[in-house]
Enzyme design. Structure first.
Site, mmCIF file in Angstrom:
data_model
loop_
_atom_site.group_PDB
_atom_site.id
_atom_site.type_symbol
_atom_site.label_atom_id
_atom_site.label_comp_id
_atom_site.label_asym_id
_atom_site.label_seq_id
_atom_site.Cartn_x
_atom_site.Cartn_y
_atom_site.Cartn_z
ATOM 1 N N ALA A 73 -9.351 -5.966 -12.672
ATOM 2 C CA ALA A 73 -10.735 -5.512 -12.552
ATOM 3 C C ALA A 73 -11.661 -6.223 -13.543
ATOM 4 O O ALA A 73 -12.662 -5.656 -13.970
ATOM 5 C CB ALA A 73 -10.813 -3.986 -12.714
ATOM 6 N N SER A 74 -11.310 -7.436 -13.914
ATOM 7 C CA SER A 74 -12.144 -8.248 -14.827
ATOM 8 C C SER A 74 -12.558 -7.435 -16.050
ATOM 9 O O SER A 74 -13.692 -7.500 -16.503
ATOM 10 C CB SER A 74 -13.383 -8.766 -14.089
ATOM 11 O OG SER A 74 -13.010 -9.587 -13.013
ATOM 12 N N ARG A 75 -11.613 -6.651 -16.597
ATOM 13 C CA ARG A 75 -11.997 -5.644 -17.565
ATOM 14 C C ARG A 75 -11.635 -5.945 -19.015
ATOM 15 O O ARG A 75 -12.140 -5.295 -19.934
ATOM 16 C CB ARG A 75 -11.369 -4.294 -17.178
ATOM 17 C CG ARG A 75 -9.847 -4.253 -17.271
ATOM 18 C CD ARG A 75 -9.273 -2.920 -16.827
ATOM 19 N NE ARG A 75 -9.505 -1.840 -17.755
ATOM 20 C CZ ARG A 75 -8.802 -1.651 -18.870
ATOM 21 N NH1 ARG A 75 -7.819 -2.470 -19.191
ATOM 22 N NH2 ARG A 75 -9.084 -0.640 -19.667
ATOM 23 N N GLY B 195 -13.831 -13.191 -14.448
ATOM 24 C CA GLY B 195 -12.548 -13.805 -14.118
ATOM 25 C C GLY B 195 -12.239 -13.832 -12.632
ATOM 26 O O GLY B 195 -11.729 -14.809 -12.113
ATOM 27 N N GLU B 196 -12.550 -12.747 -11.945
ATOM 28 C CA GLU B 196 -12.205 -12.687 -10.527
ATOM 29 C C GLU B 196 -13.276 -13.314 -9.647
ATOM 30 O O GLU B 196 -12.986 -14.002 -8.686
ATOM 31 C CB GLU B 196 -12.006 -11.231 -10.115
ATOM 32 C CG GLU B 196 -10.801 -10.590 -10.768
ATOM 33 C CD GLU B 196 -10.748 -9.121 -10.421
ATOM 34 O OE1 GLU B 196 -10.159 -8.810 -9.388
ATOM 35 O OE2 GLU B 196 -11.292 -8.297 -11.177
ATOM 36 N N GLN C 85 -5.641 -16.217 -18.628
ATOM 37 C CA GLN C 85 -7.106 -16.294 -18.661
ATOM 38 C C GLN C 85 -7.634 -16.474 -20.073
ATOM 39 O O GLN C 85 -8.761 -16.890 -20.255
ATOM 40 C CB GLN C 85 -7.712 -15.050 -17.985
ATOM 41 C CG GLN C 85 -7.903 -13.831 -18.882
ATOM 42 C CD GLN C 85 -6.629 -13.031 -19.098
ATOM 43 O OE1 GLN C 85 -5.530 -13.555 -19.051
ATOM 44 N NE2 GLN C 85 -6.774 -11.749 -19.356
ATOM 45 N N LYS D 32 -19.743 -9.658 -19.965
ATOM 46 C CA LYS D 32 -19.382 -9.104 -18.661
ATOM 47 C C LYS D 32 -18.106 -9.832 -18.228
ATOM 48 O O LYS D 32 -17.710 -10.809 -18.858
ATOM 49 C CB LYS D 32 -20.487 -9.371 -17.645
ATOM 50 C CG LYS D 32 -21.850 -8.791 -18.015
ATOM 51 C CD LYS D 32 -22.921 -9.217 -17.016
ATOM 52 C CE LYS D 32 -24.258 -8.539 -17.326
ATOM 53 N NZ LYS D 32 -25.318 -8.959 -16.379
#
Ligand code: FES
Ligand code: FES
Lengths: 453, 159, 332
Positions: C86-88, C290-291, C47, C287
């Site tokens: 978790a797109s973190r 990605g998901e 990513q 923010k």
């Protein structure tokens, strides 16, 4: 201050290495003397192993080590520690039973062929809705639904959904299914475990979650326990692994994941075989293994019942969702959580009631995939929105805009929202698409709703 | 064991191979040329794509002995005397590579196309790389990269 | 017959682990030559986290992007990170990187201050220079300061940063909990063409708008949007791991039977808008998207199919077979 780097279209950090072929993925790491791993998977869907005989396989030329459930110090791992590394009790077809490390693939495959397994078969259950019924074959002794506290489901209860339905002018129902999906990263699961000096076991991993997996692996090998005994291991090892084993993950680059490498698939097996043989071992999953036996996005069945006012305001939403977890928990309990927290959608609905069931079936365990449980939540919620719009003859843009979360709104989990921007995001999309929104919609903003505290 | 003599990226090799060894196994396991990747080993993903005498082939389903005397180009052979091939440059500049696993094969599929058809249309580019799977990019920036490289190369031709 | 239709969908997606308790750490070391080493424990799964985290470190230190090297070699040498999920990572590890870079920078500012005749607080850095904020002409090379600090003033130019969130338990009776760091928003319009004879659906156009809070690298954001769009389209129309669900009969075993989108399958036209409503506590307002990019296409596509042929199909993937059966049922 003007930013000079952030916000810029900088070239990918490792892009040059990617285009020249210099990027080294785990399978591109070669350590001299590395053994090849192959795994015996169950042909049977469900049952108990009555006889497991590896002696013929072990005496074949080229075979350096075989491990079965007997060799796993703590044979249960996971967020909910219910999954064995190598099974004694079979719960899905394809479940790993024994692993072989040999000089080459041919020898390893031949050994796999020579392992004798006899299983007392039991009746499986595949359909989660069947599995939920009393008297259904038990996938696991604790029952086929994961227990959230006292409840067989995750509950989100906000406002009073029955009162909301009474207040509504229309009740609109929908039922949705999303079938299982495989991540299909171009790089399959690969693991290379290398025993090194001083009790250090280096594992070249494709893990996307180093700390989490390190904890799981340490738990499997019981390295944090005083009574560390890796029974039967290190038979041929040069070092005395029983004194001090330290697992070190080496993480280079991952060839795509999308959630596929959020569960340990291979590192535990290579760790055991490396410790047993004292030699480096590599296991690369075939594409067939990846497709059939790696985790994936499990199937969902979602029922929604909405109470809607004449003007399109949604005043009540009740959701019942069933997640097909397959045979083990993996990350499914968390997936269901996330689904339940988000399934009412990006809309301010005063009365919400959600029940999400994590149901075990005799299939390959499912787990996380890009979007966790929010993928099916978004599908069901947005399909439902479009159905409501069609039924009430309201423009689907308008339906979303009037229900959209605003600054300071509360989610059904009681989180107060900030940086809310759905209305503006919808407007930006409409504008780019050349959709002309009427002025009253085009001028809306995410500012606090009138009359809101 | 039979002996295979062939050329890879301009260098002659002589290796002993099994009669059922694949070209991919020889490249990766014997010669340690790891640009070509094993994504499926069944000829379905294109990650192992290489050029054999200028033609795009899948190394995982190419019998090694069938390339006897042939000339193979892998991603490692794309750059010439330290200079990136325009395709490599374009993939880097236009973000044609995310995880990078499909990239070596994708670059060779693109090269095979541009060698035959230096100024392809977008549709022709899509067609040419349709045997090479990428799970990360959605292909958009891969196509952009190939179009950009084509432009760059024809500019050079003209210039 | 070929019929066209349009559908839309909106979405929210939470950044960060539901339930909290997750940790990401970072260290930054500035070398005598002015380059910096950034140590993180987050894995780049494609990513592009190495890229955006390096950009953040460069921005905060005030050096060119090319001067930063990123290290995430493994658990022995890397700081701790729960993981890439978790797109973190942009948000969580990003916050840790910013903090670490600022700490390293403050050491350099202390060293530079006397020679610039200013207080450390009055200094700023950009493009490899440290300068007085209100009088940028008064400046000194970042390299010179780094060299002076490391070698002559015997200082370690190391900064550390931590992102950690409290654990939030979920009430089993009400579901009350704090399930995210921030929320991202999305909207998408899709136009399809349905062939009612073959059941084939072609996506002609996809317009996506994603609120990323703050785009650290717009090119990488586009990459996520496009990649997610095509993966989402695959789940909507093609990909089925259990064709006879819930039984495992007839499962695909390989990429010749588990069919994912190829280059010829992608939407004919794809446009994306990056929307930026800064999060309150993300680095540069970022923010995580990605998901969620893969979540939006399915309902938009299936609704567009309804718009085209007047039939709701509530089960995905909408394979040609499923579509033809639905049309047949609607006819009878
Ligand atoms: S590895 Fe050869 S086509 Fe996939
Ligand atoms: S960049 Fe990851 S598969 Fe193409």
């Amino acid at each position: 201050m003007q930013r000079t780097v952030v916000g810029q279209r900088k070239k990918r950090y490792d892009g040059l290495a990617h285009v020249t072929g210099e990027t080294r993925f785990v399978d591109d790491v070669f350590i001299p003397g590395t053994l090849t791993v192959k795994v015996l998977r169950s042909q049977v869907v469900k049952g108990n192993i009555r006889r497991l005989d590896t002696s013929a396989a072990a005496s074949l030329p080229g075979v350096e080590g075989i491990v079965t459930h007997k060799d796993v110090p703590n044979n249960a791992f996971g967020l909910v520690p219910d999954q064995p590394v190598l099974a004694e009790t079979i719960r899905y077809r394809g479940q790993p039973i024994a692993a072989v490390a040999a000089h080459d693939e041919r020898a390893a495959l031949k050994a796999i062929d020579q392992i004798k397994v006899e299983v007392d078969e039991e009746e499986p259950v595949f359909d989660p809705q069947e599995a939920m019924k009393p008297g259904a074959p038990k996938v696991r002794p604790e029952g086929n639904c994961y227990m959230y506290g006292e409840h067989p489901c995750r509950k989100v209860v906000f406002g009073d959904v029955e009162a909301g339905f009474k207040e509504a002018d229309h009740i609109i129902e929908g039922e949705f299914r999303t079938n299982p999906v495989e991540h299909a990263p171009m790089e399959t699961q690969v693991s290379l475990a290398v025993p090194e000096g001083k009790g250090r076991l280096t594992i070249y991993t494709v893990s996307q979650s180093l700390l989490f997996h390190h904890g799981l692996l340490t738990g499997i090998l019981k390295m944090d326990k005083d009574d560390l005994r890796i029974a039967g291991l290190a038979e041929k090892a040069l070092h005395d692994w029983k004194d001090d084993v330290h697992v070190a993950f080496r993480s280079g680059t991952v060839g795509g994941s999308f959630g596929a490498k959020n569960d340990i698939h291979a590192d535990h097996v290579t760790a055991l075989l490396a410790l047993k043989t004292g030699q480096p071992v590599k296991w690369r999953w075939t594409r067939e293994e990846e497709t059939l036996y790696s985790t994936h996005r499990g199937g969902w069945h979602i029922r929604i019942r909405d109470g809607v006012k004449r003007d399109g305001r949604i005043v009540a939403r009740q959701v019942t969702s069933i997640r097909d977890a397959g045979a083990y928990s993996a990350l499914n309990t968390y997936v269901v959580d996330k689904h339940c927290f988000m399934v009412s959608g990006p809309y301010s609905i005063p009365n919400v009631y959600v029940e999400g069931y994590c149901v075990y079936t005799n299939k390959t365990p499912s787990s996380s995939m890009r979007g966790f449980g929010v993928f099916p939540a978004t599908f069901a919620c947005e399909m439902q929105m479009n159905k409501i719009a069609a039924q009430l003859k309201i423009d689907p843009w308008e339906l979303r805009l009037i229900n959209a979360y605003r600054e300071g709104d509360q989610t059904p989990t009681r989180r107060v929202l900030d940086s809310v921007y759905l209305i503006e995001t919808l407007q930006a999309c409409a504008e780019k698409a050349g959709v002309k929104l009427p002025d009253r919609l085009a001028s809306m903003t995410s500012e606090k709703r009138e009359g809101a505290a | 064991m039979p002996t295979l003599e062939f050329r890879v990226n301009g260098r002659d090799h002589r290796v002993e191979v099994e009669i059922d060894s694949t070209l991919l196994e020889v490249l990766r396991d014997k010669l340690r040329i790891t640009g070509p990747k094993a994504g499926c080993n069944t000829g379905d993903c294109g990650a192992c794509s290489v050029l054999l005498d200028g033609i795009l082939v899948r190394a995982c389903i190419t019998n090694a002995l069938s390339v006897q005397g042939g000339e193979v180009i892998t991603v490692e052979g794309l750059a010439r005397s330290g200079k990136l091939h325009p395709l490599q440059k374009a993939f880097h500049e236009h973000y044609g590579s995310q995880c990078g696993f499909c990239t070596p094969g994708m670059l060779l599929a693109a090269k095979a196309l541009l060698d035959q058809n230096p100024t392809p249309t977008v549709e022709e580019v899509k067609e040419a790389i349709s045997g090479n799977l990428c799970r990360c990019t959605g292909y958009v920036k891969i196509i952009d990269s190939i179009m950009a490289a084509s432009k760059e190369m024809s500019k050079r031709e003209a210039g | 017959m070929k019929k066209r239709g349009v559908g839309i969908a909106a979405a929210q997606y939470p950044t960060g682990l539901a339930g909290g308790g997750d940790v990401s750490q970072a260290y930054v070391k500035v070398n005598p030559d002015g380059t910096a080493d950034l140590f993180i424990g987050s894995v780049d799964i494609g990513q592009g986290s190495k890229t955006v985290l390096a950009q953040m470190a460069a921005e905060e230190l005030g050096i060119p992007y090319e001067w930063v090297r990123v290290h995430n070699q493994g658990t022995d040498t890397s700081p701790i990170c729960f993981g890439t999920f978790a797109s973190r990572v942009t948000y969580a590890t990003g916050n840790a990187v910013v903090e670490a870079a600022r700490e390293a920078r403050s050491i350099l500012f202390e060293v530079a201050a006397p020679s610039l005749q200013a207080t450390p607080e009055a200094l700023d850095a950009a493009d490899g220079k440290i300068f007085v904020r209100d009088d940028p002409g008064r400046s000194i090379g970042f390299r010179d300061v780094a060299n002076m600090a490391n070698i002559f003033m015997k200082k370690m130019i190391v900064g550390q940063g931590l992102f950690a969130r409290d654990h939030s338990a979920t009430d089993p009776d009400t579901g009350a909990c704090d399930p995210f760091c921030t929320m991202a928003w999305a909207a998408q319009l899709v136009e399809v063409e349905v062939d009612t004879d073959t059941g084939q659906v072609e996506v002609l156009r996809m317009v996506s708008a994603f609120d990323v809070g703050g785009a650290i690298n717009p090119m990488l954001v586009e990459g996520q949007i496009e990649g997610g769009a095509v993966m989402g389209m695959g789940a909507a129309l093609m990909e089925d791991l259990y064709p006879h669900y819930p039984t495992p009969e007839g499962q695909p075993t390989n990429l010749n039977t588990y069919i994912i989108p190829t280059a010829v399958d992608i939407p004919k036209k794809m446009e994306s808008v990056i929307v930026e409503c800064p999060s309150t506590a993300g680095p540069y307002g970022a923010k995580g998207i990605g998901e969620m990019t893969a979540n939006v296409p399915a309902p938009a596509i299936v609704s567009a199919i309804h718009d085209a042929v007047g039939v709701w199909i509530d089960e995905i993937p909408v394979t040609p077979e499923r579509l033809l059966r639905a049309l047949e049922k609607a006819d009878s």
